[in-house]
Design a protein around this motif. Structure first.
Motif, PDB file in Angstrom:
ATOM      1  N   SER A  35       0.869  -1.181   0.000  1.00  0.00           N
ATOM      2  CA  SER A  35       0.000   0.000   0.000  1.00  0.00           C
ATOM      3  C   SER A  35       0.898   1.220   0.000  1.00  0.00           C
ATOM      4  O   SER A  35       2.073   1.140   0.350  1.00  0.00           O
ATOM      5  CB  SER A  35      -0.908   0.038   1.237  1.00  0.00           C
ATOM      6  OG  SER A  35      -0.152   0.355   2.406  1.00  0.00           O
ATOM      7  N   TYR A  36       0.326   2.343  -0.413  1.00  0.00           N
ATOM      8  CA  TYR A  36       0.985   3.632  -0.206  1.00  0.00           C
ATOM      9  C   TYR A  36      -0.098   4.638   0.140  1.00  0.00           C
ATOM     10  O   TYR A  36      -1.083   4.752  -0.593  1.00  0.00           O
ATOM     11  CB  TYR A  36       1.759   4.121  -1.436  1.00  0.00           C
ATOM     12  CG  TYR A  36       2.358   5.495  -1.144  1.00  0.00           C
ATOM     13  CD1 TYR A  36       3.528   5.598  -0.413  1.00  0.00           C
ATOM     14  CD2 TYR A  36       1.691   6.665  -1.501  1.00  0.00           C
ATOM     15  CE1 TYR A  36       4.040   6.848  -0.075  1.00  0.00           C
ATOM     16  CE2 TYR A  36       2.199   7.918  -1.160  1.00  0.00           C
ATOM     17  CZ  TYR A  36       3.370   7.996  -0.450  1.00  0.00           C
ATOM     18  OH  TYR A  36       3.865   9.216  -0.101  1.00  0.00           O
ATOM     19  N   ARG A 323      -0.984  -4.005  -7.340  1.00  0.00           N
ATOM     20  CA  ARG A 323      -0.486  -4.462  -6.052  1.00  0.00           C
ATOM     21  C   ARG A 323      -1.549  -4.223  -4.989  1.00  0.00           C
ATOM     22  O   ARG A 323      -2.243  -3.202  -5.022  1.00  0.00           O
ATOM     23  CB  ARG A 323       0.807  -3.728  -5.656  1.00  0.00           C
ATOM     24  CG  ARG A 323       2.021  -4.330  -6.328  1.00  0.00           C
ATOM     25  CD  ARG A 323       3.314  -3.755  -5.824  1.00  0.00           C
ATOM     26  NE  ARG A 323       3.668  -4.171  -4.462  1.00  0.00           N
ATOM     27  CZ  ARG A 323       4.060  -5.383  -4.101  1.00  0.00           C
ATOM     28  NH1 ARG A 323       4.133  -6.347  -4.994  1.00  0.00           N
ATOM     29  NH2 ARG A 323       4.379  -5.651  -2.857  1.00  0.00           N
ATOM     30  N   ASN A 324      -1.679  -5.209  -4.099  1.00  0.00           N
ATOM     31  CA  ASN A 324      -2.552  -5.023  -2.943  1.00  0.00           C
ATOM     32  C   ASN A 324      -1.876  -5.691  -1.747  1.00  0.00           C
ATOM     33  O   ASN A 324      -0.695  -6.034  -1.813  1.00  0.00           O
ATOM     34  CB  ASN A 324      -3.958  -5.574  -3.208  1.00  0.00           C
ATOM     35  CG  ASN A 324      -3.979  -7.068  -3.505  1.00  0.00           C
ATOM     36  OD1 ASN A 324      -3.075  -7.810  -3.125  1.00  0.00           O
ATOM     37  ND2 ASN A 324      -5.003  -7.525  -4.201  1.00  0.00           N
ATOM     38  N   ARG A 383      -2.416  10.019  -3.600  1.00  0.00           N
ATOM     39  CA  ARG A 383      -2.949   9.259  -4.740  1.00  0.00           C
ATOM     40  C   ARG A 383      -2.014   9.322  -5.946  1.00  0.00           C
ATOM     41  O   ARG A 383      -1.832   8.333  -6.657  1.00  0.00           O
ATOM     42  CB  ARG A 383      -4.348   9.754  -5.092  1.00  0.00           C
ATOM     43  CG  ARG A 383      -5.387   9.410  -4.023  1.00  0.00           C
ATOM     44  CD  ARG A 383      -6.814   9.666  -4.451  1.00  0.00           C
ATOM     45  NE  ARG A 383      -7.119  11.088  -4.547  1.00  0.00           N
ATOM     46  CZ  ARG A 383      -7.419  11.721  -5.674  1.00  0.00           C
ATOM     47  NH1 ARG A 383      -7.416  11.066  -6.824  1.00  0.00           N
ATOM     48  NH2 ARG A 383      -7.701  13.011  -5.656  1.00  0.00           N
ATOM     49  N   VAL A 384      -1.410  10.490  -6.168  1.00  0.00           N
ATOM     50  CA  VAL A 384      -0.447  10.613  -7.271  1.00  0.00           C
ATOM     51  C   VAL A 384       0.738   9.679  -7.035  1.00  0.00           C
ATOM     52  O   VAL A 384       1.149   8.922  -7.925  1.00  0.00           O
ATOM     53  CB  VAL A 384       0.047  12.074  -7.409  1.00  0.00           C
ATOM     54  CG1 VAL A 384       1.208  12.156  -8.406  1.00  0.00           C
ATOM     55  CG2 VAL A 384      -1.092  12.988  -7.853  1.00  0.00           C
ATOM     56  N   ARG A 385       1.284   9.729  -5.838  1.00  0.00           N
ATOM     57  CA  ARG A 385       2.471   8.934  -5.532  1.00  0.00           C
ATOM     58  C   ARG A 385       2.142   7.445  -5.465  1.00  0.00           C
ATOM     59  O   ARG A 385       2.961   6.603  -5.865  1.00  0.00           O
ATOM     60  CB  ARG A 385       3.105   9.429  -4.227  1.00  0.00           C
ATOM     61  CG  ARG A 385       3.677  10.837  -4.357  1.00  0.00           C
ATOM     62  CD  ARG A 385       4.157  11.421  -3.039  1.00  0.00           C
ATOM     63  NE  ARG A 385       4.596  12.801  -3.229  1.00  0.00           N
ATOM     64  CZ  ARG A 385       5.801  13.163  -3.644  1.00  0.00           C
ATOM     65  NH1 ARG A 385       6.710  12.225  -3.889  1.00  0.00           N
ATOM     66  NH2 ARG A 385       6.115  14.430  -3.802  1.00  0.00           N
ATOM     67  N   ARG A 386       0.963   7.097  -4.961  1.00  0.00           N
ATOM     68  CA  ARG A 386       0.555   5.693  -4.950  1.00  0.00           C
ATOM     69  C   ARG A 386       0.513   5.148  -6.373  1.00  0.00           C
ATOM     70  O   ARG A 386       0.999   4.039  -6.645  1.00  0.00           O
ATOM     71  CB  ARG A 386      -0.821   5.535  -4.285  1.00  0.00           C
ATOM     72  CG  ARG A 386      -1.348   4.106  -4.365  1.00  0.00           C
ATOM     73  CD  ARG A 386      -2.617   3.898  -3.571  1.00  0.00           C
ATOM     74  NE  ARG A 386      -3.769   4.581  -4.133  1.00  0.00           N
ATOM     75  CZ  ARG A 386      -5.017   4.419  -3.690  1.00  0.00           C
ATOM     76  NH1 ARG A 386      -5.242   3.608  -2.653  1.00  0.00           N
ATOM     77  NH2 ARG A 386      -6.013   5.074  -4.223  1.00  0.00           N
ATOM     78  N   HIS A 387      -0.062   5.922  -7.273  1.00  0.00           N
ATOM     79  CA  HIS A 387      -0.154   5.487  -8.668  1.00  0.00           C
ATOM     80  C   HIS A 387       1.239   5.326  -9.272  1.00  0.00           C
ATOM     81  O   HIS A 387       1.518   4.333  -9.965  1.00  0.00           O
ATOM     82  CB  HIS A 387      -0.971   6.505  -9.468  1.00  0.00           C
ATOM     83  CG  HIS A 387      -1.306   6.047 -10.858  1.00  0.00           C
ATOM     84  ND1 HIS A 387      -2.390   5.253 -11.141  1.00  0.00           N
ATOM     85  CD2 HIS A 387      -0.677   6.266 -12.048  1.00  0.00           C
ATOM     86  CE1 HIS A 387      -2.426   5.013 -12.434  1.00  0.00           C
ATOM     87  NE2 HIS A 387      -1.392   5.620 -13.015  1.00  0.00           N
ATOM     88  N   ALA A 388       2.123   6.277  -9.008  1.00  0.00           N
ATOM     89  CA  ALA A 388       3.482   6.212  -9.555  1.00  0.00           C
ATOM     90  C   ALA A 388       4.225   4.986  -9.030  1.00  0.00           C
ATOM     91  O   ALA A 388       4.882   4.254  -9.794  1.00  0.00           O
ATOM     92  CB  ALA A 388       4.249   7.487  -9.210  1.00  0.00           C
ATOM     93  N   GLU A 390       2.933   2.190  -7.776  1.00  0.00           N
ATOM     94  CA  GLU A 390       2.318   0.955  -8.251  1.00  0.00           C
ATOM     95  C   GLU A 390       2.719   0.656  -9.691  1.00  0.00           C
ATOM     96  O   GLU A 390       3.070  -0.470 -10.038  1.00  0.00           O
ATOM     97  CB  GLU A 390       0.793   1.025  -8.141  1.00  0.00           C
ATOM     98  CG  GLU A 390       0.111  -0.266  -8.562  1.00  0.00           C
ATOM     99  CD  GLU A 390      -1.388  -0.234  -8.347  1.00  0.00           C
ATOM    100  OE1 GLU A 390      -1.921  -1.195  -7.767  1.00  0.00           O
ATOM    101  OE2 GLU A 390      -2.032   0.746  -8.773  1.00  0.00           O
ATOM    102  N   ARG A 391       2.673   1.664 -10.561  1.00  0.00           N
ATOM    103  CA  ARG A 391       3.031   1.420 -11.956  1.00  0.00           C
ATOM    104  C   ARG A 391       4.505   1.050 -12.083  1.00  0.00           C
ATOM    105  O   ARG A 391       4.875   0.181 -12.865  1.00  0.00           O
ATOM    106  CB  ARG A 391       2.719   2.636 -12.832  1.00  0.00           C
ATOM    107  CG  ARG A 391       1.283   3.022 -12.935  1.00  0.00           C
ATOM    108  CD  ARG A 391       0.215   2.008 -13.339  1.00  0.00           C
ATOM    109  NE  ARG A 391       0.548   0.695 -13.787  1.00  0.00           N
ATOM    110  CZ  ARG A 391       0.010  -0.407 -13.262  1.00  0.00           C
ATOM    111  NH1 ARG A 391      -0.840  -0.331 -12.263  1.00  0.00           N
ATOM    112  NH2 ARG A 391       0.313  -1.589 -13.739  1.00  0.00           N
TER     113      ARG A 391
END
Length: 473
Positions: A35-36, A323-324, A383-388, A390-391
């Motif tokens: 998670s992030y 990822r989860n 949310r921006v950093r989580r997406h970055a 994860e990708r």
């Protein structure tokens, strides 16, 4: 998708010329980023009412549901384990726990639109196969009654299995309950290692279950191994890998053992002097990657490997891997409901974790309240950093232009600090930049957690501990 080509090409570049010094320099105790922000950033001011509000809010988007159920019971105490567990042989102790799980389900579904399909179900622990067959049936019936389980062929219904606590009848029963994927805990097939970690598990137990799972048509089968355990060497682990490769599981998870006896009492039974050196652990890892890639496995990332035909490898090629809290997953874009002691939910824009203390969990549920003990609501920046992150971890590339479009930002400018923090890694050949595209190299793939850290705005020196099996579940 555009990221599939570069990602798939790098799978087959076996790291023959590793710079051991570089790898050791970057291989610190980074979070696993299941998670992030990570669970270490959750706070107790996040309350059950915040979780309830998020559950209701999630109905607007109506995403499919993913359900995680934590079964905390184990028959034996494996010395390496850092999971939230209760060691007992009395299966009747699970009955009141199952009752609390049903009460928790009712509390959760009172806020949810239960017509939303349950595309993913995962039972973890502990040891889910601690439950008797009747208790398993009972739990499935309660889940189906409250959420409405799916019979769709594309569903991903998985369970962790201890081969010492299961047999072919267990597998047949699990298939009848709707499970289509199983994960077997193996750790190591060397008897001396097994004795040192208090997990003696003859190979035939695993082989029999794999054979039966194939006969029954389970969609995917995962084996868990651990490297860094006492008395392991590159040669002994290679022997284990040879036997495992012959079993041909669709997936392999090969975890790095973190020795933290000051935090986990059971690890105090492990002799520090018997642990492999840092150099030997690195040699074990290299041997593992070489052998598995030569056997046709795709290195998905970090500790996950899969055959090219498995849904994980397919999802990575398609750019849809996620990822989860269970690691890499082929089923994304869901709201995750965590049930049971210590379980974490990921719903709408929040994370909510139940109490990690069984008595506290049960007492709270008995009062008719959700068992949320802490959590977090994500900011836009999160949310921006989580997406970055994860990708980067899923695709082994990061398209900054796509990130700009998704969040209506100038991503290279917005993440300028993160890109600057990657400068040393870029110099040392862990990551390359082509315009607004970052591409992880084969050696960088081994250190993907370090690369992800560059985007972490919550990280402190105190939080740079491996949270892989510590806080969840």
């Amino acid at each position: 998708m555009s990221n599939s080509t570069s990602s798939s090409n790098s799978h087959h570049q076996t790291p023959q010329a590793w710079d051991a010094g570089t790898i050791r320099r970057y291989d610190v105790n980074e979070p696993r980023y299941t998670s992030y922000p990570t669970a270490l950033s959750f706070h107790s001011s996040f309350a059950a009412t915040d979780f309830a509000t998020a559950l209701a809010r999630s109905n607007v988007d109506g995403k499919p549901l993913s359900i995680y159920v934590h079964i905390p019971f184990c028959r034996e105490n494996c010395f390496y384990c850092a999971c939230n567990k209760i060691v007992t042989r009395n299966t009747q102790l699970a009955d009141p726990y199952l009752n609390r799980l049903e009460q928790e389900m009712r509390l959760v579904t009172s806020h949810l639109d239960t017509s939303r399909p349950v595309t993913q179900l995962y039972w973890g622990g502990g040891t889910p196969t601690f439950l008797t067959l009747d208790q398993m049936s009972d739990l499935i019936d309660r889940l189906d009654d409250q959420f409405g389980l799916s019979g769709d062929r594309s569903r991903d219904y998985a369970i962790e299995i201890d081969p010492r606590a299961a047999n072919v009848l267990t597998l047949r029963h699990l298939q009848a309950l709707g499970f289509n994927r199983v994960s077997l805990g193996v750790q190591d097939l060397d008897l001396r290692v097994q004795q040192a970690i208090n997990r003696v598990q003859p190979r035939v137990l695993t082989e029999n279950l794999i054979e039966e799972a194939r006969r029954l048509g389970f969609r995917s089968l995962n084996l868990d191994l651990i490297y860094g355990l006492p008395y392991q060497t590159r040669d002994s682990f290679a022997e284990t890998l040879e036997q495992v490769i012959a079993m041909a599981p669709a997936r392999l998870s090969i975890f790095n053992y973190a020795h933290l006896p000051e935090r986990f009492v059971s690890q105090q039974h492990i002799e520090t002097a018997a642990l492999p050196s840092a150099e030997e652990k690195l040699a074990i890892l290299r041997t593992t990657i070489v052998m598995l890639e030569e056997a046709g496995y795709v290195h998905i990332g970090m500790d996950h490997f899969a055959l090219p035909s498995d849904s994980l490898a397919v999802a990575q090629r398609m750019g849809t891997l996620r990822r989860n809290f269970q690691g890499y997953s082929s089923h994304g874009n869901t709201d995750l409901i965590g049930l049971g002691v210590s379980a974490i939910s990921d719903v709408d824009d929040i994370y909510a974790q139940n109490s990690t203390d069984l008595t506290c969990y049960e007492t709270t549920i008995d009062t008719g309240e959700l068992a949320t003990a802490r959590g977090l609501r994500l900011t836009f920046d999160d949310r921006v950093r989580r997406h970055a992150i994860e990708r980067l971890m899923c695709d082994m590339t990061l398209d900054l232009d796509a990130l700009s479009q998704t969040f209506d930002i100038d991503a290279p400018r917005y993440l300028a600090g993160a890109l600057e923090r990657l400068s040393d890694a870029k110099r040392d050949g862990l990551i390359e930049r082509y315009g607004n595209r970052l591409i992880v190299t084969p050696v960088g793939r081994l250190l993907i957690r370090y690369l992800a850290m560059a985007f972490d705005a919550h990280l402190t020196d105190q939080q740079s501990l491996d949270d892989s099996r510590i806080l969840w579940p």
